[in-house]
Design an enzyme around this catalytic site. Structure first.
Site, PDB file in Angstrom:
ATOM      1  N   TYR A  32       1.807  -4.486  11.428  1.00  0.00           N
ATOM      2  CA  TYR A  32       1.809  -3.247  10.657  1.00  0.00           C
ATOM      3  C   TYR A  32       2.113  -2.055  11.551  1.00  0.00           C
ATOM      4  CZ  TYR A  32      -0.219  -6.186   7.121  1.00  0.00           C
ATOM      5  OH  TYR A  32      -0.412  -7.191   6.214  1.00  0.00           O
ATOM      6  N   ILE A  33       3.030  -1.211  11.098  1.00  0.00           N
ATOM      7  CA  ILE A  33       3.366   0.022  11.787  1.00  0.00           C
ATOM      8  C   ILE A  33       2.443   1.109  11.234  1.00  0.00           C
ATOM      9  CG2 ILE A  33       5.157   1.773  12.164  1.00  0.00           C
ATOM     10  CD1 ILE A  33       7.231  -0.507  11.877  1.00  0.00           C
TER      11      ILE A  33
END
Length: 166
Positions: A32-33
């Protein structure tokens, strides 16, 4: 693909009935960014890769906006460098039940021992048939969001769910 995603999540009972019922399986790695207003996920699924952006949940976690685009494996590997908090590692089994396909995720690493099922629906009232091994509903329970499990893995709270699911 874009639009609203409507899905229900469930815990899966111990055993391997879901593996015997599966018509397909694949290995998934995802990260996840960081983003304050949406969930930005990079995922590889066997030899394919995807960028997915999901909006905030509505209706107690039942529905949210989702945008997904296939990207190259090279792009995914570069984007993984922007991900924080580690990776989710799991195997996904597909199981047909009535008119729907349930996605059964068996987690590895610090989330090992957790097995969850999801079913996507066209609307929140659409009827569906649960396979026998699918148990209690956990839709909307943040503990079971993949992004949350990176910071608070199952190994830390496995004792909070009934024995038949761990």
């Amino acid at each position: 693909m874009s639009g609203f995603e409507i899905e229900r999540k469930f815990l899966v009972k111990k055993g391997d009935a879901y593996k015997r019922a599966a018509f397909s399986s694949s290995h998934i790695k995802q990260g996840y960014i960081p983003c304050d207003y949406a969930t930005v996920r990079i995922r590889t699924r066997d030899d394919q890769a995807f960028l997915t952006i999901k909006g905030k949940s509505k209706d107690g976690g039942l529905a949210r906006y989702e945008f997904e685009k296939e990207i190259t494996m090279d792009e995914a590997n570069h984007l993984f460098e922007l991900c924080h908090g580690g990776m989710i590692d799991k195997r996904r089994y597909l199981v047909k039940s009535g008119k729907h396909v349930f996605e059964i995720d068996e987690f590895y690493g610090d989330n090992e021992g957790l097995v969850m099922a999801e079913v996507e629906l066209n609307n929140e009232f659409e009827p569906y048939e649960k396979p026998d091994f699918v148990g209690i509903e956990v839709t909307g329970d943040a503990r079971f969001y993949n992004k949350h499990m990176l910071r608070f893995p199952f190994i830390l709270w496995r004792g909070t769910i009934p024995e038949e699911y761990r």
